[in-house]
Design a protein around this motif. Structure first.
Motif, mmCIF file in Angstrom:
data_model
loop_
_atom_site.group_PDB
_atom_site.id
_atom_site.type_symbol
_atom_site.label_atom_id
_atom_site.label_comp_id
_atom_site.label_asym_id
_atom_site.label_seq_id
_atom_site.Cartn_x
_atom_site.Cartn_y
_atom_site.Cartn_z
ATOM 1 N N CYS A 151 -12.672 -85.004 -54.424
ATOM 2 C CA CYS A 151 -12.953 -85.699 -55.406
ATOM 3 C C CYS A 151 -11.644 -86.176 -56.277
ATOM 4 C CB CYS A 151 -13.858 -84.913 -56.542
ATOM 5 S SG CYS A 151 -13.955 -85.495 -57.955
ATOM 6 N N CYS A 152 -10.706 -85.126 -56.483
ATOM 7 C CA CYS A 152 -9.761 -85.467 -57.071
ATOM 8 C C CYS A 152 -8.366 -84.974 -56.525
ATOM 9 C CB CYS A 152 -9.694 -85.068 -58.711
ATOM 10 S SG CYS A 152 -11.240 -85.240 -59.633
ATOM 11 N N GLY A 153 -8.314 -84.447 -55.649
ATOM 12 C CA GLY A 153 -7.424 -84.217 -54.752
ATOM 13 C C GLY A 153 -6.445 -82.977 -54.704
ATOM 14 N N ASP A 154 -7.518 -81.851 -54.637
ATOM 15 C CA ASP A 154 -6.508 -80.638 -54.541
ATOM 16 C C ASP A 154 -5.790 -80.503 -53.062
ATOM 17 O OD1 ASP A 154 -5.593 -77.903 -54.298
ATOM 18 O OD2 ASP A 154 -7.507 -77.252 -54.945
ATOM 19 N N PRO A 155 -4.522 -80.465 -53.241
ATOM 20 C CA PRO A 155 -3.896 -80.816 -51.919
ATOM 21 C C PRO A 155 -3.769 -79.628 -51.185
ATOM 22 C CG PRO A 155 -2.266 -80.533 -53.782
ATOM 23 C CD PRO A 155 -3.695 -80.688 -54.233
ATOM 24 N N PHE A 156 -4.050 -78.148 -51.785
ATOM 25 C CA PHE A 156 -3.904 -77.027 -51.095
ATOM 26 C C PHE A 156 -5.452 -76.829 -50.282
ATOM 27 C CE2 PHE A 156 -1.320 -76.590 -54.914
ATOM 28 C CZ PHE A 156 -0.051 -76.188 -54.244
ATOM 29 N N GLU A 157 -6.324 -77.442 -50.939
ATOM 30 C CA GLU A 157 -7.748 -77.387 -50.140
ATOM 31 C C GLU A 157 -7.450 -78.345 -48.890
ATOM 32 O OE1 GLU A 157 -11.528 -77.539 -51.780
ATOM 33 O OE2 GLU A 157 -11.020 -76.593 -53.579
ATOM 34 N N ALA A 158 -6.960 -79.422 -49.219
ATOM 35 C CA ALA A 158 -6.660 -80.493 -48.217
ATOM 36 C C ALA A 158 -5.995 -79.863 -46.941
ATOM 37 C CB ALA A 158 -5.968 -81.541 -48.534
ATOM 38 N N ARG A 159 -5.017 -79.198 -47.237
ATOM 39 C CA ARG A 159 -4.017 -78.075 -46.190
ATOM 40 C C ARG A 159 -4.950 -77.102 -45.412
ATOM 41 N NH1 ARG A 159 -2.561 -76.456 -42.630
ATOM 42 N NH2 ARG A 159 -0.423 -75.918 -42.039
ATOM 43 N N GLU A 160 -5.872 -76.499 -46.297
ATOM 44 C CA GLU A 160 -6.739 -75.747 -45.766
ATOM 45 C C GLU A 160 -7.665 -76.442 -44.642
ATOM 46 O OE1 GLU A 160 -8.519 -73.163 -48.258
ATOM 47 O OE2 GLU A 160 -6.839 -72.515 -49.389
ATOM 48 N N PHE A 161 -8.161 -77.513 -45.150
ATOM 49 C CA PHE A 161 -9.026 -78.300 -44.142
ATOM 50 C C PHE A 161 -8.077 -78.506 -42.794
ATOM 51 C CE2 PHE A 161 -10.970 -81.877 -42.273
ATOM 52 C CZ PHE A 161 -12.381 -82.087 -43.049
ATOM 53 N N TRP A 201 -2.251 -84.450 -48.375
ATOM 54 C CA TRP A 201 -1.277 -83.356 -47.991
ATOM 55 C C TRP A 201 0.166 -84.107 -48.019
ATOM 56 C CZ3 TRP A 201 0.097 -78.889 -49.344
ATOM 57 C CH2 TRP A 201 1.033 -78.249 -48.881
ATOM 58 N N ARG A 202 0.130 -85.271 -47.342
ATOM 59 C CA ARG A 202 1.420 -85.964 -47.204
ATOM 60 C C ARG A 202 1.705 -86.465 -48.728
ATOM 61 N NH1 ARG A 202 -0.121 -89.810 -43.517
ATOM 62 N NH2 ARG A 202 0.764 -88.542 -41.658
ATOM 63 N N THR A 203 0.852 -87.071 -49.285
ATOM 64 C CA THR A 203 1.109 -87.813 -50.618
ATOM 65 C C THR A 203 1.722 -86.516 -51.620
ATOM 66 O OG1 THR A 203 -0.563 -89.486 -50.409
ATOM 67 C CG2 THR A 203 0.113 -88.630 -52.743
ATOM 68 N N PHE A 204 0.999 -85.483 -51.660
ATOM 69 C CA PHE A 204 1.346 -84.101 -52.291
ATOM 70 C C PHE A 204 2.819 -83.664 -52.158
ATOM 71 C CE2 PHE A 204 1.578 -79.498 -53.211
ATOM 72 C CZ PHE A 204 1.601 -79.595 -54.552
ATOM 73 N N VAL A 205 3.097 -83.582 -50.660
ATOM 74 C CA VAL A 205 4.574 -83.019 -50.586
ATOM 75 C C VAL A 205 5.497 -83.998 -50.916
ATOM 76 C CG1 VAL A 205 3.484 -81.166 -48.881
ATOM 77 C CG2 VAL A 205 4.455 -83.365 -48.091
#
Length: 106
Positions: A69-79, A44-48
């Motif tokens: 796997c490849c970095g969906d930042p929105f799923e990371a934020r949901e996590f 999330w930090r890398t994406f924003v």
């Protein structure tokens, strides 16, 4: 002596008690996994901080959006949200203090 490498799953800025609680939540919730919170925060930090908030792999180009796997930042934020909801008020406040400024950047 050189710098010590942090343990996998370590999150700078969280107390030992909060880190222990995060590890417990990751271990006891079947939709979470060990070290996932640290990885989600990193993604999330890398994406924003990416100018234009571009996804690394666009799905239209055949990219994978599975965040582990490849970095969906929105799923990371949901996590991160799932973890915060499972934490005690004190621990949630500590983690939210790291996540909120990133959300503000987005």
């Amino acid at each position: 002596m050189g710098r010590r490498t942090p343990r996998p799953g370590h999150i700078d800025g969280l107390s030992h008690a909060t880190l222990a609680e995060v590890r417990r939540v990751e271990r006891t919730r079947n939709h979470l996994w060990a070290g996932g919170t640290a990885e989600a925060l990193r993604r999330w930090r890398t994406f924003v901080r990416e100018p234009g908030h571009r996804l690394w792999e666009e799905p239209a180009n055949g990219g994978c959006l599975v965040w582990a796997c490849c970095g969906d930042p929105f799923e990371a934020r949901e996590f991160l949200e799932s973890v915060m909801l499972a934490l005690s008020r004190r621990a949630r406040s500590e983690l939210r203090a790291l996540v909120a400024p990133l959300d503000d950047l987005y």
